[in-house]
Design a protein around this motif. Structure first.
Motif, PDB file in Angstrom:
ATOM      1  N   LEU A 118       1.305  -2.061  -2.506  1.00 43.54           N
ATOM      2  CA  LEU A 118       0.926  -3.238  -3.291  1.00 43.54           C
ATOM      3  C   LEU A 118       1.182  -2.981  -4.778  1.00 43.54           C
ATOM      4  N   ALA A 121       4.802  -3.361  -5.481  1.00 42.90           N
ATOM      5  CA  ALA A 121       5.175  -4.778  -5.528  1.00 42.90           C
ATOM      6  C   ALA A 121       4.768  -5.393  -6.874  1.00 42.90           C
ATOM      7  N   ILE A 216       1.261  -8.780  -1.497  1.00 46.74           N
ATOM      8  CA  ILE A 216       2.666  -8.380  -1.645  1.00 46.74           C
ATOM      9  C   ILE A 216       3.582  -9.578  -1.424  1.00 46.74           C
ATOM     10  N   LEU A 250       8.447  -1.239   2.877  1.00 42.06           N
ATOM     11  CA  LEU A 250       7.406  -2.126   3.410  1.00 42.06           C
ATOM     12  C   LEU A 250       7.583  -2.317   4.911  1.00 42.06           C
TER      13      LEU A 250
END
Length: 319
Positions: A118, A121, A216, A250
Motif C-alpha cells: 500500500l 502504491a 491500492i 501486487l
C-alpha cells in the motif's frame, strides 16, 4: 471445564506430517522448494546490499523496496528451514511454543507486507499525481512512519490469534497435516468450539488485507485518471512503466494469498495435498520473484547491481 484442566490439555509438541499422500516424494519435492528459498535469499540479499551501498537509491521508492525485501526474507525464513528439515530428515516435531511463534510471524509478516505494498502504491500516486510535492510528502521520516504503522497494526491484529489458540484444550491431538504451523491448522486440533478462531481469523486479518487492496485500487484509479490527462503518449507510457513492477508484485502477493486463504477455508472438496502445496508456494514464490521483477524492469537497479557486484573487480575500492 476449570482453567487448570484446560492448561493440562496443552500439548508439549505438535507433529507436522508434510504433504499427505506424497510422503515418499518429500525429498524430490524439497528440490524446487529449496531452490526457490535459496533464490529468494540471494535475490533479496543482492537487492538490499545494492540499495544500501548506493546513495543515489536512498529514495522513498527504493526504501519501500528494502522493506519489501526484508519482509520477503522473513516470510520465507519463517517457514522454509523447518519445511526442509521435515522433507529431508523427517523432523516433523515442533514444540507448542515454537508452533505458535511460527504461526504469529507467518501471519504478522504477511500483513506487514500488505501495508508495504500500500505504501508503494501511495508512492506512485504522489509521484504521478503530485510530482512537485513528492519530496515534501514522502520524506524519509514519512516512509519510516509508514513502516512503523505496518508493524504496529499487524502486531495488534495477529496477537489475539495467539491468545485464542492458547486458551483452547487439545486433548492429546498433536498431528498436523501441514509443513508449517498456521492459525486454522492449529485450531482444528482443539477439542472445543473454535468458532471464535474461525470468525476472528477470517474476518479481521482478511478484512485488513482487503482494505489495503481497496486503497491500492483507489490509488491506481487516481493514477489512471491523471495519466489520461497527459497530452503525450510517451509520457503516459513512461509513467505506466514505473508502475508496472509494482503491479506485478501486487499480483504475485495477493493472488496466491487470497487463493490459499479461500481454498483452506472453503475448498473442502479439494485434496489436502493441493491446499498444502499452494500454501508452500505462497511463502516461497513471491519472495523469489519480487527481486527478479524489480531487477528486470528497473534500469536503475540493474545498473547499480552491476556497479556494486561486477565493476569492483576492475576498480578497487577507494579509487
Amino acid at each position: 471445564m476449570p482453567p487448570s484442566n484446560l492448561t493440562s490439555l496443552t500439548p508439549d509438541t505438535f507433529i507436522l506430517t508434510g504433504i499427505p499422500g506424497l510422503e515418499q516424494l518429500h525429498v524430490w519435492i524439497s528440490i524446487p522448494f529449496c531452490s526457490m528459498y535459496l533464490a529468494a535469499l540471494l535475490g533479496n540479499g543482492v537487492l538490499l546490499l545494492t540499495i544500501w551501498a548506493e546513495r543515489s537509491l536512498h529514495q522513498p521508492m527504493y526504501l519501500f523496496l528494502c522493506m519489501l525485501a526484508l519482509a520477503d526474507l522473513a516470510l520465507s525464513t519463517t517457514t522454509a528451514p523447518k519445511m526442509l528439515a521435515l522433507f529431508w530428515f523427517r523432523a516433523g516435531e515442533i514444540s507448542f511454543g515454537a508452533c505458535l511463534t511460527q504461526m504469529f510471524f507467518l501471519h504478522f509478516i504477511s500483513l506487514v507486507e500488505s501495508v508495504i505494498l500500500l505504501g508503494m502504491a501511495f508512492d506512485r500516486f504522489v509521484a504521478i499525481c503530485f510530482p512537485l510535492r513528492y519530496g515534501a510528502v514522502l520524506t524519509p521520516s514519512a516512509v519510516a512512519k509508514i513502516g512503523l504503522a505496518a508493524v504496529l497494526r499487524s502486531f495488534c491484529i495477529i496477537l489475539p490469534c495467539v491468545v485464542l489458540l492458547r486458551r483452547l484444550p487439545y486433548c492429546g491431538h498433536r498431528v498436523m497435516r501441514h509443513t508449517y504451523c498456521e492459525h486454522m491448522g492449529i485450531a482444528r486440533l482443539a477439542c472445543a468450539d473454535i468458532s471464535a478462531n474461525v470468525w476472528y481469523g477470517m474476518a479481521l486479518p482478511f478484512s485488513a488485507a482487503m482494505l489495503d487492496l481497496a486503497l491500492i485500487a483507489a490509488s491506481y484509479g487516481c493514477i489512471l485518471q491523471a495519466l489520461s490527462r497527459l497530452p503525450s503518449r510517451s509520457a503516459r507510457r513512461k509513467a505506466l512503466h514505473t508502475c508496472g513492477s509494482h503491479l506485478c508484485v501486487l499480483l504475485l502477493f495477493y493472488v496466491p494469498a487470497i487463493s490459499s486463504s479461500l481454498v483452506h477455508r472453503f475448498g473442502h472438496s479439494i485434496p489436502a495435498r493441493a491446499h498444502i502445496l499452494l500454501a508452500n508456494l505462497y511463502v516461497l514464490f513471491p519472495p523469489m520473484l519480487n527481486p527478479i521483477v524489480y531487477g528486470v524492469r528497473t534500469q536503475q537497479i540493474r545498473d547499480k547491481v552491476v556497479k556494486v557486484f561486477v565493476r569492483p573487480r576492475s576498480h578497487p575500492l577507494g579509487q
